[in-house]
Write a protein that holds these residues in place. Structure first.
Motif, PDB file in Angstrom:
ATOM      1  N   TYR A   2       0.819  -1.095   0.095  1.00 38.83           N
ATOM      2  CA  TYR A   2      -0.030  -0.170   0.062  1.00 38.83           C
ATOM      3  C   TYR A   2       0.829   1.073  -0.151  1.00 38.83           C
ATOM      4  N   THR A   3       0.360   2.177  -0.963  1.00 36.20           N
ATOM      5  CA  THR A   3       1.441   3.327  -1.034  1.00 36.20           C
ATOM      6  C   THR A   3       0.608   4.540  -0.575  1.00 36.20           C
ATOM      7  N   GLY A   4      -0.463   4.617   0.157  1.00 33.56           N
ATOM      8  CA  GLY A   4      -1.117   5.942   0.207  1.00 33.56           C
ATOM      9  C   GLY A   4      -0.838   6.344   1.835  1.00 33.56           C
ATOM     10  N   SER A   5      -1.895   7.391   2.139  1.00 28.34           N
ATOM     11  CA  SER A   5      -1.651   7.878   3.371  1.00 28.34           C
ATOM     12  C   SER A   5      -2.736   7.671   4.247  1.00 28.34           C
ATOM     13  N   ASP A   6      -3.852   6.570   3.683  1.00 32.71           N
ATOM     14  CA  ASP A   6      -4.847   6.296   4.481  1.00 32.71           C
ATOM     15  C   ASP A   6      -4.830   4.880   4.926  1.00 32.71           C
ATOM     16  N   SER A  53      11.523  -6.867  -2.931  1.00 35.03           N
ATOM     17  CA  SER A  53      12.040  -7.982  -1.853  1.00 35.03           C
ATOM     18  C   SER A  53      10.775  -8.581  -1.017  1.00 35.03           C
ATOM     19  N   LEU A  54       9.751  -7.766  -0.996  1.00 37.47           N
ATOM     20  CA  LEU A  54       8.365  -8.486  -0.048  1.00 37.47           C
ATOM     21  C   LEU A  54       7.683  -8.947  -1.061  1.00 37.47           C
ATOM     22  N   GLU A  55       7.745  -9.484  -2.480  1.00 38.36           N
ATOM     23  CA  GLU A  55       7.121 -10.153  -3.464  1.00 38.36           C
ATOM     24  C   GLU A  55       5.580 -10.038  -3.012  1.00 38.36           C
ATOM     25  N   PRO A  56       5.223  -8.721  -3.300  1.00 35.76           N
ATOM     26  CA  PRO A  56       3.530  -8.406  -3.169  1.00 35.76           C
ATOM     27  C   PRO A  56       2.952  -9.172  -4.280  1.00 35.76           C
ATOM     28  N   ASP A  57       1.655  -9.395  -3.888  1.00 36.62           N
ATOM     29  CA  ASP A  57       0.595 -10.104  -4.878  1.00 36.62           C
ATOM     30  C   ASP A  57      -0.230  -8.876  -5.565  1.00 36.62           C
ATOM     31  N   LEU A  58      -0.280  -7.784  -4.706  1.00 35.31           N
ATOM     32  CA  LEU A  58      -0.908  -6.667  -5.406  1.00 35.31           C
ATOM     33  C   LEU A  58      -0.427  -5.506  -4.747  1.00 35.31           C
ATOM     34  N   ILE A  59      -0.519  -4.551  -5.584  1.00 30.82           N
ATOM     35  CA  ILE A  59      -0.101  -3.014  -5.059  1.00 30.82           C
ATOM     36  C   ILE A  59      -1.126  -2.172  -5.375  1.00 30.82           C
ATOM     37  N   LEU A  60      -1.577  -1.583  -4.124  1.00 31.65           N
ATOM     38  CA  LEU A  60      -2.648  -0.454  -4.166  1.00 31.65           C
ATOM     39  C   LEU A  60      -2.040   0.940  -4.265  1.00 31.65           C
ATOM     40  N   MET A  61      -2.139   1.606  -5.090  1.00 31.35           N
ATOM     41  CA  MET A  61      -1.494   3.172  -5.325  1.00 31.35           C
ATOM     42  C   MET A  61      -2.374   4.170  -5.065  1.00 31.35           C
ATOM     43  N   ASP A  62      -2.292   5.179  -4.395  1.00 26.73           N
ATOM     44  CA  ASP A  62      -3.279   6.147  -4.377  1.00 26.73           C
ATOM     45  C   ASP A  62      -2.871   7.224  -5.467  1.00 26.73           C
ATOM     46  N   SER A  63      -3.803   7.242  -6.399  1.00 30.03           N
ATOM     47  CA  SER A  63      -3.559   8.372  -7.331  1.00 30.03           C
ATOM     48  C   SER A  63      -3.664   9.691  -7.199  1.00 30.03           C
ATOM     49  N   GLY A  64      -4.231   9.897  -5.705  1.00 25.43           N
ATOM     50  CA  GLY A  64      -4.289  11.355  -5.519  1.00 25.43           C
ATOM     51  C   GLY A  64      -3.249  11.815  -4.557  1.00 25.43           C
ATOM     52  N   PRO A  81       0.535  -6.911 -10.035  1.00 19.30           N
ATOM     53  CA  PRO A  81      -0.465  -6.155 -10.510  1.00 19.30           C
ATOM     54  C   PRO A  81      -0.883  -4.945  -9.585  1.00 19.30           C
ATOM     55  N   THR A  82      -0.960  -3.764 -10.234  1.00 19.72           N
ATOM     56  CA  THR A  82      -0.932  -2.303  -9.293  1.00 19.72           C
ATOM     57  C   THR A  82      -2.409  -1.767  -9.805  1.00 19.72           C
ATOM     58  N   VAL A  83      -3.204  -1.369  -8.658  1.00 19.87           N
ATOM     59  CA  VAL A  83      -4.465  -0.915  -8.740  1.00 19.87           C
ATOM     60  C   VAL A  83      -4.425   0.386  -8.283  1.00 19.87           C
ATOM     61  N   THR A  84      -4.739   1.540  -8.849  1.00 19.99           N
ATOM     62  CA  THR A  84      -4.950   2.988  -8.444  1.00 19.99           C
ATOM     63  C   THR A  84      -6.304   3.083  -8.059  1.00 19.99           C
ATOM     64  N   TYR A  85      -6.502   4.137  -7.065  1.00 18.96           N
ATOM     65  CA  TYR A  85      -7.769   4.556  -6.699  1.00 18.96           C
ATOM     66  C   TYR A  85      -7.751   5.882  -6.416  1.00 18.96           C
ATOM     67  N   ASP A  86      -9.091   6.603  -6.578  1.00 18.40           N
ATOM     68  CA  ASP A  86      -9.012   8.042  -6.236  1.00 18.40           C
ATOM     69  C   ASP A  86      -9.149   8.189  -4.897  1.00 18.40           C
ATOM     70  N   ARG A  87      -9.003   9.843  -4.641  1.00 13.82           N
ATOM     71  CA  ARG A  87      -9.125  10.301  -3.221  1.00 13.82           C
ATOM     72  C   ARG A  87     -10.515  10.675  -2.928  1.00 13.82           C
ATOM     73  N   LEU A  88     -11.246   9.769  -2.583  1.00 18.31           N
ATOM     74  CA  LEU A  88     -12.718   9.878  -2.250  1.00 18.31           C
ATOM     75  C   LEU A  88     -13.195  10.100  -0.842  1.00 18.31           C
ATOM     76  N   PRO A  89     -14.467  10.702  -0.421  1.00 17.44           N
ATOM     77  CA  PRO A  89     -14.751  10.394   1.085  1.00 17.44           C
ATOM     78  C   PRO A  89     -14.788   9.207   1.599  1.00 17.44           C
ATOM     79  N   THR A  90     -14.507   9.031   2.915  1.00 11.84           N
ATOM     80  CA  THR A  90     -14.156   7.889   3.658  1.00 11.84           C
ATOM     81  C   THR A  90     -15.001   6.886   3.355  1.00 11.84           C
ATOM     82  N   PHE A  91     -16.322   6.744   3.386  1.00  9.11           N
ATOM     83  CA  PHE A  91     -17.419   5.668   3.064  1.00  9.11           C
ATOM     84  C   PHE A  91     -17.277   5.176   1.642  1.00  9.11           C
ATOM     85  N   LYS A  92     -16.990   6.027   0.856  1.00 13.10           N
ATOM     86  CA  LYS A  92     -16.854   5.484  -0.815  1.00 13.10           C
ATOM     87  C   LYS A  92     -15.435   5.043  -0.898  1.00 13.10           C
ATOM     88  N   ARG A  93     -14.440   5.643  -0.269  1.00 15.42           N
ATOM     89  CA  ARG A  93     -13.285   4.989  -0.550  1.00 15.42           C
ATOM     90  C   ARG A  93     -13.054   3.411   0.281  1.00 15.42           C
TER      91      ARG A  93
END
Length: 255
Positions: A2-6, A53-64, A81-93
């Motif tokens: 996970y690369t984001g701040s949340d 080195s951590l051999e991730p199966d999935l990477i989540l990237m905060d595009s915001g 595999p890397t999935v980006t997501y938008d900076r949405l309000p808490t519930f939607k995110r």
């Protein structure tokens, strides 16, 4: 990974990533106890070897995120595999994260449980219709006014306080997370209730104590009515874990 701040988005769903960008948030969040076992991948661009080195199966990237570029995505997707997501309000995110991670039911349950807890909190605090609230944040010697982001989302979206006209027009309507203003005009932004975010250290407390002696601070209505509260900056995140813990702490902080 996970690369984001949340990071609390994942933790609330019972998912602990192998690695996360902890360099900035590790000392700031309200849940340091939940970070055990998560490797710090630092600035992704500079630490691709750590990610590999951590051999991730999935990477989540905060595009915001302000410090991630398209080149970072191109580099990460070569690792896993890397999935980006938008900076949405808490519930939607959280619902988006639930879909990505196969945790949709967990996301929906957390949202419903949270809404139930909010009802009890409103009673404890005694929020009245039409009451306004503002959030100031002190960074060094400068004051900033918060829009509807971070800690302010609890006040406006959760508890139902109303932003002052100045905050709404100057920040929220323009989709600004925060804006710096001179001390002289701070009273124009202050609501019936005032929350001042500040670091919990000696320098920050000294700066705050100094400001409380100034006439401009004493002229704020919320200050005169003893409706001004100092809040540690660790609560200035809008992830589910921070929000949930804040529900328990807010009545204490407002005393």
């Amino acid at each position: 990974m996970y690369t984001g701040s949340d990071l609390g988005d994942l933790l609330a769903l019972g998912v602990k990533p192998a690695g996360a960008a902890l360099g900035v948030i590790a000392k700031q969040v309200a849940y340091p106890d939940l970070l055990t076992g998560i490797e710090d991948i630092g600035d992704v661009e500079a630490n691709l070897e750590k990610v590999i080195s951590l051999e991730p199966d999935l990477i989540l990237m905060d595009s915001g995120g302000t410090y991630y570029k398209e080149s970072d995505y191109d580099a990460l997707k070569k690792i896993a595999p890397t999935v980006t997501y938008d900076r949405l309000p808490t519930f939607k995110r959280l619902l988006v994260m639930g879909d990505i991670l196969g945790k949709k039911q967990e996301a929906e349950k957390w949202i419903n449980d949270f809404k139930g807890k909010v009802t009890g909190l409103k009673g404890k605090i005694g929020v009245k219709d039409g009451e306004t609230a503002s959030v100031f944040i002190r960074l060094g010697k400068e004051f900033y006014v918060m829009g509807n982001s971070g800690f302010a989302t609890i006040l406006y979206d959760t508890l139902g306080y109303t932003p002052t006209p100045k905050v709404k027009q100057t920040l929220i309507d323009k989709n600004l997370r925060f804006n710096d203003v001179s001390n002289e005009v701070l009273p124009e932004f202050a609501g019936d209730y005032l929350f001042i975010l500040m670091d919990d250290n000696e320098a920050a407390r000294a700066a705050a104590d100094s400001f409380t002696q100034e006439l401009v601070f004493k002229s704020i209505k919320a200050v005169a009515n003893k409706h001004a509260f100092y809040i540690p900056t660790k609560w200035n995140f809008d992830d589910p874990v921070t929000k949930e813990r804040l529900l328990d702490e807010l009545p204490k902080l407002m005393k």
